[in-house]
Design a protein around this motif. Structure first.
Motif, short mmCIF file in Angstrom:
data_model
loop_
_atom_site.label_atom_id
_atom_site.label_comp_id
_atom_site.label_asym_id
_atom_site.label_seq_id
_atom_site.Cartn_x
_atom_site.Cartn_y
_atom_site.Cartn_z
N ALA A 13 0.83 -1.20 0.00
CA ALA A 13 0.00 0.00 0.00
C ALA A 13 0.87 1.25 0.00
CB ALA A 13 -0.93 0.00 1.21
N SER A 16 2.63 1.66 -3.42
CA SER A 16 1.75 2.12 -4.50
C SER A 16 1.29 3.55 -4.25
CB SER A 16 0.56 1.17 -4.70
OG SER A 16 -0.02 0.82 -3.49
N ALA A 17 1.19 3.95 -2.97
CA ALA A 17 0.85 5.35 -2.69
C ALA A 17 1.97 6.26 -3.16
CB ALA A 17 0.60 5.53 -1.20
N THR A 20 1.81 6.57 -6.77
CA THR A 20 0.70 7.44 -7.17
C THR A 20 1.15 8.88 -7.29
OG1 THR A 20 -0.77 6.01 -5.93
CG2 THR A 20 -1.64 8.14 -6.56
N TRP A 32 -2.38 3.35 -9.82
CA TRP A 32 -1.64 3.02 -8.59
C TRP A 32 -2.48 3.34 -7.36
CZ3 TRP A 32 1.64 -0.50 -8.69
CH2 TRP A 32 2.53 -0.65 -9.76
N LEU A 33 -3.28 4.41 -7.47
CA LEU A 33 -4.14 4.77 -6.33
C LEU A 33 -5.19 3.67 -6.10
CD1 LEU A 33 -4.76 6.85 -4.23
CD2 LEU A 33 -6.22 8.02 -5.84
N CYS A 36 -3.54 0.94 -4.38
CA CYS A 36 -3.37 1.30 -2.97
C CYS A 36 -4.66 1.05 -2.20
CB CYS A 36 -2.96 2.76 -2.89
SG CYS A 36 -2.76 3.36 -1.23
#
Lengths: 187, 431
Positions: A13, A16-17, A20, A32-33, A36
């Motif tokens: 998470a 990927s944040a 983002t 990507w969000l 997440c």
């Protein structure tokens, strides 16, 4: 086992944040969000908050992000690639995030709030619904009203614009899409 | 430890069954689509591919040939694609299609000794909401494919998919919400249990009886969400070449193709579970099935025997009619199939005569009940899967503005009305 899943989903998470906010193309960022969100939903599921986990997927990953993507894709490609951020804005952003993160860490570390363990029954759909319709009924109804107001406002704005321009063939209801979705999910 | 391993074994078995249902029905669906389309358009349809020059099975061999062709085709990756997302998209579509099946129960709980086995891969507390969440995610594979392909047609397909999704997800959610109100539960197994009751003493309380309008709204929304005709605008081959999968070839195209059918099978399973009693055999509850397992089993065995002999006679007539006309090994096909049917008929006849199925014990009766329920579930699923094909070759595609108008100005008010009427009726009945 629980810890393993926590670190797995938590790490993914966070990564990927970060992806983002560092990708140039907004569509890539949006994907990507979504990823997440899915990992956060998985975290909720490991905490036996099943309803929250599913709503996280259904509303955030499913409905709101679809709408985000829809709007982003309609912008031209030249408008879509983000510029290098203004250093002042960047600095302020980093400071704000740092302050919030630091505050949260201190709060958790100080032990002044007791985050006691709750049983596996705590996050079931029955338990959450009972809370929403008893202890938090007023706040719940108020949120519903707020969303309705937002929806009416959106429809009103769309109507006014359509009146000014020539009558277009765009569907009148479309702008209120995500508000409506939230409304239903809340209802 | 041993306990955990057996538990894991059962779960893997259930997952295996689920995959077998979807992946086994897939080629049959592709065959039914091609053959069904052919008959509806007054053609003969696929009948050329054969095994050893003998078996053509009315075109059933064609899916194997299709798959072989797609496996050995060149995998072309066009220039300028976003590689990561381009390769991810087909897998995403397929994975989401398969995982949706996890919450669908396919039989009543089975008792093995003192162990209870739920015939459902994941018995989730949130039940039907999981299905809604998964269908709302299913659009991403399509959007990703459309966007990553670096092709304007693909891109338009992706955009269409998103807006279609937003418009119909809402109606689907409202229809399900009304059903939740009517049945009083969100858990899939409890919903199916509810549908085993009889209304007024004779009518099964199936979702379609309790929620007729809800069923129609759900079905239409399901067609839109599986991107099937008349709502297959993201593909729209008359306008967009073939929409979101224009730039895909070889196995990646095959994945999209298979995912469409997997989505249809899963959608059919959802409709039959929510609105047509799932694994419930109409008028026969689990207890009744177990109590009368003997006569029922005997009846089905005799029925199978009669059917086998009827098929034997039909294939023999076919063989007689075409003997000497084709002049090659294809003539042997009805003969061999006829012998197989005859053997099958003899086997079931022998079973009835020597095993005396009307005297089975209670453990076997429980298994018979489970098999009958799984059969009932599969039968309903296959029917609705066929409905997808039937509609596709009957209706033309909607225009984009018609699609939007139908979703927002017709279905949404109807869904809201249905919701409020259901709430009122539930309030009246409960008070």
């Amino acid at each position: 086992m629980q810890g393993l899943f926590f670190y797995l989903f938590g790490t993914v998470a966070v990564i990927s944040a970060l992806l983002t906010i560092t990708r140039r193309d907004p569509v890539t960022s949006a994907f990507w969000l979504i990823f997440c969100f899915l990992n956060v939903a998985a975290l909720f599921a490991t905490l036996s908050a099943h309803l929250i986990a599913v709503l996280q997927i259904l509303i955030y990953a499913g409905a709101i992000m679809v709408f985000f993507l829809f709007v982003t894709m309609f912008l031209g490609k030249e408008k879509r690639s983000a510029e290098r951020p203004n250093p002042v804005v960047f600095g302020v952003g980093v400071l704000t995030v740092g302050a919030i993160a630091g505050g949260l860490m201190r709060l958790v570390r100080s032990g002044s709030h007791d985050f006691g363990e709750v049983g596996p029954e705590h996050g079931t759909i029955e338990a959450v619904s009972r809370l929403l319709l008893s202890n938090y009924l007023f706040a719940f109804e108020l949120t519903g009203l707020l969303l309705t107001v937002a929806m009416v406002g959106a429809v009103l704005l769309a109507r006014r614009e359509a009146k000014g321009a020539r009558a277009t063939r765009t569907p009148a209801g479309a702008p209120s899409g995500p508000a409506g979705v939230e409304e239903v999910a809340d209802a | 430890m041993n306990e955990m391993l057996t538990e894991l074994g059962y779960t893997l078995g259930k997952i295996g069954f689920m995959l077998a249902v979807i992946l086994g029905l897939l080629p049959a669906m592709i065959w039914a689509e091609r053959k069904g389309a052919a008959y509806m358009q007054d053609r003969i349809g696929p009948n050329r591919a054969s095994i050893g020059g003998i078996f053509r099975m009315g075109g059933l061999v064609h899916p194997i040939a299709d798959v072989l062709k797609l496996v050995f085709k060149e995998d072309i990756v066009p220039a300028g694609v976003n590689r990561f997302f381009y390769h991810l998209a087909p897998f995403l579509v397929m994975v989401i299609a398969l995982t949706t099946f996890a919450v669908i129960p396919f039989g009543d709980a089975l008792y093995l000794g003192d162990k209870v086995i739920k015939l459902q891969v994941a018995d989730l507390n949130v039940g039907v909401l999981y299905i809604l969440a998964m269908t709302s995610l299913s659009v991403y594979g399509i959007v990703l494919a459309g966007w990553a392909s670096n092709n304007k047609y693909s891109f338009l397909g992706g955009i269409r998919a998103t807006s279609q999704m937003i418009s119909y997800e809402l109606n689907m959610g409202l229809a399900v919400m009304s059903l939740i109100l009517a049945t009083g539960t969100v858990r899939m197994d409890e919903m199916v249990q509810f549908q085993g009751h009889l209304l007024f003493g004779f009518l099964p309380a199936w979702g379609v009886v309790v929620q007729p309008l809800g069923f129609i709204l759900f079905l239409v929304a399901l067609f839109a969400e599986t991107n099937r005709n008349p709502f297959d605008l993201p593909e729209g081959e008359s306008e967009l070449v073939s929409g979101y999968h224009t730039e895909y070839s070889s196995l990646k195209f095959a994945l999209f193709f298979m995912a469409e059918y997997a989505n249809m099978i899963v959608g059919a399973a959802i409709v039959s579970t929510l609105f047509f009693g799932g694994w419930q055999v109409p008028w026969l509850s689990t207890d009744l099935l177990r109590a009368h397992a003997g006569p029922l089993l005997t009846g089905s065995a005799i029925g199978a025997t009669v059917l086998s002999f009827v098929f034997t006679a039909a294939t023999w007539r076919h063989y007689e009619r075409f003997r000497g006309r084709l002049g090659d090994r294809r003539e042997l096909e009805p003969l061999i199939l006829g012998i197989l049917f005859f053997a099958l008929g003899l086997a079931t006849l022998g079973y009835v005569v020597f095993q005396k199925p009307w005297t089975i014990d209670s453990a076997m009766a429980a298994h018979f009940a489970t098999v009958a329920q799984i059969g009932s579930f599969l039968l309903k699923t296959v029917f609705f899967a066929w409905l997808f094909i039937w509609v596709r070759w009957t209706l033309p595609r909607f225009r984009y503005d018609q699609l939007m108008r139908l979703g927002w100005t017709t279905m949404l008010p109807l869904a809201l009305l249905n919701f409020f009427v259901t709430a009122g009726v539930v309030l009246l009945v409960n008070s």
